[in-house]
Design an enzyme around this catalytic site. Structure first.
Site, PDB file in Angstrom:
ATOM      1  N   ASP A 693       0.836  -1.196   0.000  1.00 55.84           N
ATOM      2  CA  ASP A 693       0.000   0.000   0.000  1.00 55.84           C
ATOM      3  C   ASP A 693       0.879   1.257   0.000  1.00 55.84           C
ATOM      4  O   ASP A 693       0.633   2.222  -0.737  1.00 55.84           O
ATOM      5  CB  ASP A 693      -0.914  -0.048   1.226  1.00 55.84           C
ATOM      6  CG  ASP A 693      -1.828   1.146   1.283  1.00 55.84           C
ATOM      7  OD1 ASP A 693      -2.616   1.310   0.327  1.00 55.84           O
ATOM      8  OD2 ASP A 693      -1.740   1.935   2.244  1.00 55.84           O
ATOM      9  N   LYS A 697       1.348   4.360  -2.906  1.00 52.19           N
ATOM     10  CA  LYS A 697       1.313   5.797  -2.611  1.00 52.19           C
ATOM     11  C   LYS A 697       2.625   6.455  -3.035  1.00 52.19           C
ATOM     12  O   LYS A 697       2.632   7.549  -3.592  1.00 52.19           O
ATOM     13  CB  LYS A 697       1.059   6.015  -1.115  1.00 52.19           C
ATOM     14  CG  LYS A 697      -0.352   5.628  -0.701  1.00 52.19           C
ATOM     15  CD  LYS A 697      -0.522   5.715   0.800  1.00 52.19           C
ATOM     16  CE  LYS A 697      -1.927   5.275   1.215  1.00 52.19           C
ATOM     17  NZ  LYS A 697      -2.034   5.068   2.651  1.00 52.19           N
TER      18      LYS A 697
END
Ligand code: ADP
Ligand code: ASP
Ligand code: MG
Length: 834
Positions: A693, A697
């Protein structure tokens, strides 16, 4: 003397006729009146439909019966409401007209055509039926009234169905009825509108003619001017003239005063409120016109007269109109350049085809002349031009004549344009904000009107958009909320709670569609958000992601909302594949879903190109840091020429929490458990600890900073030591986890000696992204970031040596939903003035 004209809607039924009669009686207390009435609403259209049917061989009897019934019902109702009104007598008076109508229509059936004189006699029947009813109503109300057949007072030339007034003939005929012309004068003169006597020129017999569809307005102007009325009042079904057709623009503004010139331009370019020829005779005599509402007689109405008017202030335009169903015809070719007389040759061909030109433009190279005529006339005009230029076309001096049908002319009109700059720019901006293709532009030499030719299907959208730009009426945002779970649902609630306040700031935000796994709600006017969760139990469509997207796209293509925003609040992996379709349908996209921006770089660029091409936005501020202003900040840095040197960030609430706890001496396995219990982690904490994750980003931040990299380019550093086996079920994993506690405890203790702490996040340096653990010293902004907080630290050319740091909670439904809401608000095309 004043003249009153009552349109079809003011004559539509017994109630309306009685209301109109009351207005007449009221006015007659003060002045002598000439009253012009239209056919009852719908009757002229039925007559036209009857002609069309009969010419194609269908009997007209049903149409005649329909019209007879309409009038009979009106009379019976009048009789029940008005003592002294005799329905039978009134019907007997107009009955011969029905007989004649039947014969005329039968003639059309037998001949398969409807010559102009027959056409005029049939079409004019509507007014010859309505006027005697009004006469009997006024007589029943004991008024001094006389019915005058307009064919003895209104004379025309030129075109039988749509004539020009012969004012000297009209003046002469009306003279005996002017004020003071004779001692005993009737108080109310009643005329049927629309009909006249047509003079086709020497050698022809005068015959019945018409003033063109909507022509009763023109009747009133001719009669008013010929009788020297001091004012002409047009009574219709709206409070006056609005800044745009109120049926198209719901928040159109009533205009108090309008100059003759403005009214003329507006009506010429399609505003139905007055027939285009109405104003000229009134202006010539300085007679004021008023547009008034017979359904609301106490409203002030719009005055049309000699400007300028104080009420208008500095606003430079007074209205927007559209003329639909026109064709643009272009004549071009090498011969055109520098040749004199070409324009006149073209236009004489058009006029010989009996067509009138609505608008002309010529390219400055003189290479092409383009003009517009009505769609219905395009073919005959083309034939006439081809005949006239037969030789030139054969010799290839002129290109083939180009006809583009299904166009519309949209115009902005206003006296203030003469003194104000920027009107054309604003007009074109408004059209381009909707990605409407402009085919031609023309400005009248009076500088009172600018028109653009566009495709017909965009006419209403164009009028609405232009209206928003010029009148600062509320800008609309139409939200299509796809996915209404925790974030989407919170966002919908936030929109519901802010709606009223935003409306005061001129932003009209509506949710037209909500989709969940229960199905889809869709409403053109906006859903009632007070109980949307209940409504969701009975959805309009079943859930099917692809089908729902198709339905939304179809809806947007058909209804053309001004500012549709597709909000993807799902965590769907597949939905982002549809983003290009959604943008191409003319919607903006706002989403917290990171998937689209972490797909391959080609797709990343394609999304942005498509959004730009469509003049729509693709917004994803919440992709990193939820509600924290990261993307926008970064884009502004990048746009203004700053360059990223390096970046460090803690971009995950769970990792922030876990590594923060290690500082306090909490064992790693316990920190993970606590984070899991607090719901900071995914159900399987390994999904956080594997860094994927964070990598997504980091990828997005790198791309926003100008680096064209892929997810696979990111270097991933493992959290666990090599000898630890992290496989198995979640339970098995958590059970084994204490095995690593010593490993972390030792790391922390070593770092502590150096005055450092352990953090996990992403780093960008020299265009390379890496994800993993970082050793952070006391002077690093990340040193104190823990407890679930996020921090983004940008070292740029300008932000050196102290970096630009954004920190705060980077997760949570409330802040994320608010971030998406902020993106939605960014789609409005201009900042409203306060
Ligand atoms: P009437 O039968 O009284 O002549 P019309 O239907 O011909 O009435 O004209 C009135 C209608 O014109 C209104 O109901 C309105 O929808 C339409 N209209 C178009 N443009 C405008 C405008 N700018 N201002 C007011 N009304 C307009
Ligand atoms: N009845 C005619 C029409 O509908 C004229 C008018 O109402 O102005 O066109
Ligand atoms: Mg009208």
């Amino acid at each position: 003397m004043i003249t009153l004209k009552f349109g079809g809607t003011s004559m539509a039924n017994a109630r309306r006729i009685l209301a109109s009669a009351d207005i007449i009686i009221n006015r007659a207390k003060e002045d002598r009146l000439s009253v012009v009435v239209s056919a009852a609403a719908g009757v002229s259209n039925t007559l036209q439909a009857a002609i069309d049917a009969c010419v194609s061989g269908i009997s007209g009897t049903n149409y005649v019966n329909d019209i007879r019934n309409t009038h009979n019902e009106i009379c019976l109702e009048l009789q029940s409401k008005l003592p002294g009104f005799d329905a039978e007598k009134t019907m007997a008076k107009i009955e011969p007209n029905f007989g004649e109508l039947e014969k005329l229509l039968a003639g059309c059936v037998s001949f398969g055509e409807c010559p102009d004189t027959v056409h005029c006699r049939i079409m004019g029947m509507g007014e010859l039926l309505s006027a005697p009813i009004m006469e009997n109503v006024l007589l029943a109300k004991k008024q001094s009234v006389i019915f005058l057949d307009s064919r003895k007072f209104v004379f025309t030339t030129g075109n039988q169905k749509e004539g020009e007034a012969d004012y000297s003939a009209c003046n002469e005929a009306c003279a005996p009825f002017r004020d003071g012309a004779s001692p005993q004068q009737t108080r109310i003169l009643l005329f049927p509108g629309f009909i006249c006597t047509f003079n086709g020129g020497s050698g022809t017999k005068p015959v019945m003619g018409l003033l063109g569809r909507n022509g009763s307005d023109f009747s009133a102007a001719i009669i008013g001017a010929s009788l020297r009325a001091k004012r002409v009042e047009f009574w219709t079904d709206v409070d006056g003239v609005y800044t745009a057709d109120p049926r198209v623009v719901k928040d159109a503004i009533l205009v108090d005063d309008m100059s003759y010139e403005e009214a003329m331009e507006l009506s010429f370019f399609g505003s139905k409120v007055l027939h285009p020829k109405t104003i000229a005779p009134l202006q010539a005599k300085g007679i004021e016109a008023w547009s008034l509402n017979s359904h609301n007689p106490s409203a002030r109405g719009t005055r049309i007269g000699q400007g300028p008017f104080e009420s208008r202030g500095k606003s430079s335009i007074c209205g927007i109109s559209s003329l639909k169903h026109v064709s643009m015809i272009s004549v071009g070719g090498s011969l055109m350049r520098g040749r004199t007389g070409m324009a006149s040759k073209i236009f004489s061909a058009v006029s010989s085809a009996g067509s009138s030109i609505l608008l002309i433009t010529q390219s400055s190279s003189e290479y092409t002349i383009s003009f517009c005529v009505r769609d219905s006339e395009a073919d005959i005009v083309k034939d006439a031009l081809e005949a006239k230029f037969e030789l030139e076309i054969r010799e290839k001096l002129i290109d083939a004549i180009d006809v583009r049908k299904d166009c519309a002319i949209v115009s902005v009109v206003g006296d203030g344009m003469i003194a104000n700059r920027g009107v054309a720019g604003k007009f074109l901006n408004a059209l381009s904000s909707q990605d409407i293709n402009i085919l031609a532009i023309a400005q009248g030499s009076s500088e009172r009107c600018i028109s653009a030719v566009i495709e017909n299907e965009y006419a209403d959208t164009a009028v609405r958009a232009v209206h928003q730009f010029f009148f600062h009426t509320a800008q609309t945002i139409e939200v299509f909320a796809f996915g209404a779970g925790t974030i989407g649902g919170t966002m919908i609630d936030q929109i519901r709670d802010q709606r009223e306040k935003l409306l005061k700031e001129n932003v009209d935000i509506k949710v037209l569609c909500i989709t969940t796994i229960d199905g889809m709600l869709l409403n053109e006017d906006g859903l009632d958000l007070s109980n949307w969760r209940d409504q969701m139990k009975k959805p309009d469509f079943p859930f099917n992601s692809n089908q729902n997207v198709d339905d939304i796209i179809k809806f947007v293509r058909e209804k053309k909302p001004l500012n549709p925003v597709f909000v993807d609040c799902t965590a769907s992996y597949d939905l982002p594949e549809r983003y290009l379709d959604i943008l191409n349908a003319g919607m903006s996209i706002a989403t917290p879903n990171k998937r689209a921006n972490s797909m391959d770089i080609k797709f990343y660029h394609e999304l942005r190109r498509t959004a730009n091409k469509m003049h729509r936005r693709f917004l994803y501020e919440t992709n990193v840091g939820a509600g924290l202003p990261i993307i926008d900040t970064l884009q502004n840095l990048y746009k203004s020429g700053d360059k990223l040197d390096h970046f460090n960030g803690i971009m995950s609430g769970s990792l922030s929490y876990i590594f923060g706890k290690l500082d306090e001496g909490v064992p790693f396995s316990q920190a993970v458990l606590e984070a899991k219990e607090l719901r900071y982690t995914e159900p399987d904490p390994r999904d956080d600890l594997n860094g994927m994750d964070v990598a997504r980003k980091g990828l997005i931040i790198a791309r926003e900073s100008g680096y064209d990299i892929e997810l696979s380019d990111i270097q991933m550093f493992k959290v666990f030591p090599d000898n630890f086996d992290s496989s198995g079920t979640v339970e098995e994993f958590l059970k084994k986890l204490p095995e690593v506690d010593d490993y972390f405890a030792k790391k922390i203790a070593d770092l502590k000696k150096k005055g450092k702490v352990l953090r996990m996040g992403a780093t960008i340096k020299d265009g390379k992204v890496s994800v993993g653990m970082m050793e952070v010293g006391q002077d690093d902004p990340l040193y104190s970031v823990k407890g679930g907080e996020n921090a983004f630290v940008f070292y740029t050319e300008r932000y050196q040596p102290i970096p630009l740091t954004v920190r705060g909670y980077g997760a949570g439904a409330g802040v994320t939903a608010a971030g998406v809401f902020g993106d939605i608000l960014r789609t409005v095309s201009f900042n409203p003035e306060r």
